[in-house]
Scaffold this motif. Structure first.
Motif, PDB file in Angstrom:
ATOM      1  N   GLY A  59     -15.021  52.008  12.389  1.00 57.76           N
ATOM      2  CA  GLY A  59     -14.685  52.742  11.417  1.00 57.76           C
ATOM      3  C   GLY A  59     -14.354  54.139  11.912  1.00 57.76           C
ATOM      4  O   GLY A  59     -13.210  54.635  11.646  1.00 57.76           O
ATOM      5  N   ILE A  60     -15.046  54.781  12.619  1.00 57.83           N
ATOM      6  CA  ILE A  60     -14.678  56.217  13.476  1.00 57.83           C
ATOM      7  C   ILE A  60     -13.266  56.059  14.158  1.00 57.83           C
ATOM      8  O   ILE A  60     -12.417  56.907  14.015  1.00 57.83           O
ATOM      9  N   THR A  84     -22.971  63.179   9.132  1.00 55.72           N
ATOM     10  CA  THR A  84     -23.072  62.142  10.029  1.00 55.72           C
ATOM     11  C   THR A  84     -23.378  62.509  11.312  1.00 55.72           C
ATOM     12  O   THR A  84     -24.175  61.916  12.076  1.00 55.72           O
ATOM     13  N   ALA A  85     -22.913  63.469  11.969  1.00 56.72           N
ATOM     14  CA  ALA A  85     -22.900  64.108  12.930  1.00 56.72           C
ATOM     15  C   ALA A  85     -24.411  64.694  13.248  1.00 56.72           C
ATOM     16  O   ALA A  85     -24.910  64.550  14.142  1.00 56.72           O
ATOM     17  N   VAL A 112     -19.978  61.483  19.516  1.00 55.47           N
ATOM     18  CA  VAL A 112     -18.635  62.152  20.358  1.00 55.47           C
ATOM     19  C   VAL A 112     -17.587  62.117  19.377  1.00 55.47           C
ATOM     20  O   VAL A 112     -16.778  63.090  19.354  1.00 55.47           O
ATOM     21  N   THR A 113     -17.225  61.115  18.907  1.00 53.54           N
ATOM     22  CA  THR A 113     -15.968  60.580  18.290  1.00 53.54           C
ATOM     23  C   THR A 113     -16.304  61.437  16.836  1.00 53.54           C
ATOM     24  O   THR A 113     -15.060  61.982  16.388  1.00 53.54           O
ATOM     25  N   THR A 114     -17.251  61.529  16.029  1.00 56.20           N
ATOM     26  CA  THR A 114     -17.407  62.309  15.108  1.00 56.20           C
ATOM     27  C   THR A 114     -17.058  63.709  15.194  1.00 56.20           C
ATOM     28  O   THR A 114     -16.533  64.241  14.254  1.00 56.20           O
ATOM     29  N   ILE A 118     -14.412  66.172  13.417  1.00 53.99           N
ATOM     30  CA  ILE A 118     -14.650  67.224  12.425  1.00 53.99           C
ATOM     31  C   ILE A 118     -14.002  68.310  13.283  1.00 53.99           C
ATOM     32  O   ILE A 118     -13.330  69.265  12.516  1.00 53.99           O
ATOM     33  N   TYR A 119     -13.638  68.321  14.491  1.00 53.43           N
ATOM     34  CA  TYR A 119     -12.870  69.541  15.243  1.00 53.43           C
ATOM     35  C   TYR A 119     -11.106  69.270  14.660  1.00 53.43           C
ATOM     36  O   TYR A 119     -10.788  70.517  14.269  1.00 53.43           O
ATOM     37  N   MET A 120     -10.701  68.204  14.493  1.00 51.33           N
ATOM     38  CA  MET A 120      -9.556  67.937  14.144  1.00 51.33           C
ATOM     39  C   MET A 120      -9.400  68.296  12.426  1.00 51.33           C
ATOM     40  O   MET A 120      -8.328  69.082  12.368  1.00 51.33           O
ATOM     41  N   ILE A 121     -10.286  67.903  11.722  1.00 53.46           N
ATOM     42  CA  ILE A 121     -10.119  68.496  10.378  1.00 53.46           C
ATOM     43  C   ILE A 121     -10.174  69.981  10.169  1.00 53.46           C
ATOM     44  O   ILE A 121      -9.713  70.727   9.515  1.00 53.46           O
ATOM     45  N   ARG A 122     -11.260  70.632  11.094  1.00 54.86           N
ATOM     46  CA  ARG A 122     -11.428  72.046  10.932  1.00 54.86           C
ATOM     47  C   ARG A 122     -10.508  72.794  11.364  1.00 54.86           C
ATOM     48  O   ARG A 122      -9.931  74.062  10.928  1.00 54.86           O
ATOM     49  N   PHE A 123      -9.656  72.568  12.533  1.00 52.50           N
ATOM     50  CA  PHE A 123      -8.842  73.369  13.193  1.00 52.50           C
ATOM     51  C   PHE A 123      -7.527  72.764  13.023  1.00 52.50           C
ATOM     52  O   PHE A 123      -6.535  73.484  12.538  1.00 52.50           O
TER      53      PHE A 123
END
Length: 272
Positions: A59-60, A84-85, A112-114, A118-123
């Motif tokens: 799913g991730i 989740t993280a 790690v994938t989660t 999060i990084y992609m969504i935030r930045f």
């Protein structure tokens, strides 16, 4: 191509007309039938838990594909990813200090994938993040889990902090998907990749629940004793059942949309 859909559409129409109590009863019967089938075809029921973690990882992976291909995070809940993280990080800590095994490696890969999501969504994709739709406060979810963990936790010989941490991650995992469901409730339209991801979560939750239920049945209840005494063993099973039923309604409409050939999933009022 239209003929094979008619029985499915007829069943779907009949299900939609049933009162909530009948739908709940049918869902329970369907779940029990699935458990009987899994017990018959899966020899080592511990593999179900590994399968649950593998499906979660798939799913991730679907989310990562969505973010990389479409360059948008519309419809995704950052708060669900953060929860989740959090529960994965706590579970990893518990694994290292209590029982290091294959589950530890799977959780590490998923964490790690989660974190990458999060990084992609935030930045990187912040401009497409629906912050106004992702409006379920984190403390509404995390705080009750922490309080419950302080009150009801394992009675093993491990340090009390480790036991409380273990309970906290179990409770938090059960409700971590709630912010994502709130986003879908607010938008009413779920694009394909998000729907695939949430459906994968539903399957993972069911497999995890099946693992615990079948383990209890196979050991004739001795597993509950091994988990400790008091309310904790019952709470473990209850959390597995709760997180399965939280996503059951969504999974029903997902399957219906897939068989109906709909690329974009539209949720009726009252769902999730």
């Amino acid at each position: 191509m239209g003929l094979p859909r008619r029985p499915i559409q007829a069943v779907s129409t009949w299900m939609r007309r049933q009162p909530p109590k009948v739908k709940a009863f049918l869902a329970v019967i369907g779940g029990m039938m699935a458990l009987v089938l899994l017990r018959a075809i899966v020899y080592d029921h511990d593999n179900l838990f590994i399968a649950a973690e593998a499906v979660h990882a798939i799913g991730i992976s679907v989310l990562i594909y969505k973010l990389m291909k479409e360059r948008t995070c519309a419809g995704l809940s950052l708060k669900s990813q953060e929860l989740t993280a959090l529960f994965l990080a706590v579970r990893l800590y518990c694994s290292f200090v209590m029982e290091y095994d294959i589950h530890t490696l799977l959780d590490m890969a998923t964490l790690v994938t989660t974190l990458w999501v999060i990084y992609m969504i935030r930045f990187n994709l912040k401009s497409s993040y629906m912050e106004d739709k992702d409006n379920l406060p984190l403390y509404y979810v995390a705080a009750p889990c922490l309080v419950l963990a302080l009150l009801i936790h394992p009675t093993t010989t491990h340090h009390v902090i480790n036991r409380i941490s273990w309970a906290f991650c179990v409770y938090l995992e059960a409700v971590s998907v709630l912010p994502q469901l709130r986003v879908m409730q607010n938008t009413k339209i779920v694009e394909p990749f998000t729907a695939h991801y949430v459906f994968a979560l539903g399957v993972a939750r069911f497999l995890s629940c099946a693992h615990w239920v079948l383990q209890v049945v196979d050991t004739r209840g001795r597993l509950l004793v091994a988990l400790g005494y008091g309310l904790w063993p019952s709470m473990v099973l209850l959390c597995e059942i709760i997180q399965t039923f939280i996503l059951a309604d969504f999974c029903y409409y997902y399957v219906k949309s897939v068989f109906g050939g709909q690329l974009v999933m539209r949720l009726p009022s009252g769902v999730v």
